[in-house]
Write a protein that holds these residues in place. Structure first.
Motif, mmCIF file in Angstrom:
data_model
loop_
_atom_site.group_PDB
_atom_site.id
_atom_site.type_symbol
_atom_site.label_atom_id
_atom_site.label_comp_id
_atom_site.label_asym_id
_atom_site.label_seq_id
_atom_site.Cartn_x
_atom_site.Cartn_y
_atom_site.Cartn_z
ATOM 1 N N ALA A 4 23.635 4.063 69.110
ATOM 2 C CA ALA A 4 23.090 4.023 70.472
ATOM 3 C C ALA A 4 21.962 3.004 70.564
ATOM 4 O O ALA A 4 21.865 2.249 71.543
ATOM 5 C CB ALA A 4 22.602 5.405 70.895
ATOM 6 N N ALA A 5 21.132 2.941 69.529
ATOM 7 C CA ALA A 5 20.038 1.963 69.517
ATOM 8 C C ALA A 5 20.580 0.546 69.475
ATOM 9 O O ALA A 5 20.077 -0.341 70.173
ATOM 10 C CB ALA A 5 19.121 2.222 68.323
ATOM 11 N N LEU B 162 23.553 -0.462 70.537
ATOM 12 C CA LEU B 162 24.198 -0.732 71.821
ATOM 13 C C LEU B 162 23.165 -1.017 72.911
ATOM 14 O O LEU B 162 23.369 -1.903 73.745
ATOM 15 C CB LEU B 162 25.085 0.443 72.224
ATOM 16 N N SER B 163 22.052 -0.303 72.900
ATOM 17 C CA SER B 163 21.042 -0.508 73.939
ATOM 18 C C SER B 163 20.359 -1.865 73.819
ATOM 19 O O SER B 163 19.740 -2.329 74.769
ATOM 20 C CB SER B 163 20.007 0.612 73.906
ATOM 21 N N ALA C 102 23.785 -3.606 79.468
ATOM 22 C CA ALA C 102 22.623 -2.816 79.886
ATOM 23 C C ALA C 102 22.935 -1.899 81.067
ATOM 24 O O ALA C 102 22.332 -0.853 81.206
ATOM 25 C CB ALA C 102 21.455 -3.731 80.217
#
Length: 64
Positions: free
Chosen positions: A8-9, A11-12, A18
């Motif tokens: 998740a980190a 991907l963010s 975004a």
């Protein structure tokens, strides 16, 4: 299937996704984890690989 915090980190940190409205883990992949990312303009698939997979001599640049 959830998205692990480390993924998740990562991907963010990708600016082009975004505006994602949903992220879903996809099954399969031997050296990659694959995610469907739903964007306002439609879905895309994002592949995340582990640094350890470089030991397999996979040329990631050649996959584009």
């Amino acid at each position: 299937m959830g998205v692990p915090a480390a993924d998740a980190a990562r991907l963010s940190a990708v600016a082009s996704i975004a505006g994602a409205t949903a992220v879903t883990a996809l099954e399969g992949g031997i050296t990659n984890r694959n995610y469907r990312v739903d964007l306002p303009d439609g879905p895309v698939v994002v592949r995340l690989s582990d640094p350890e997979s470089s030991a397999l001599a996979i040329d990631r640049h050649n996959e584009y």
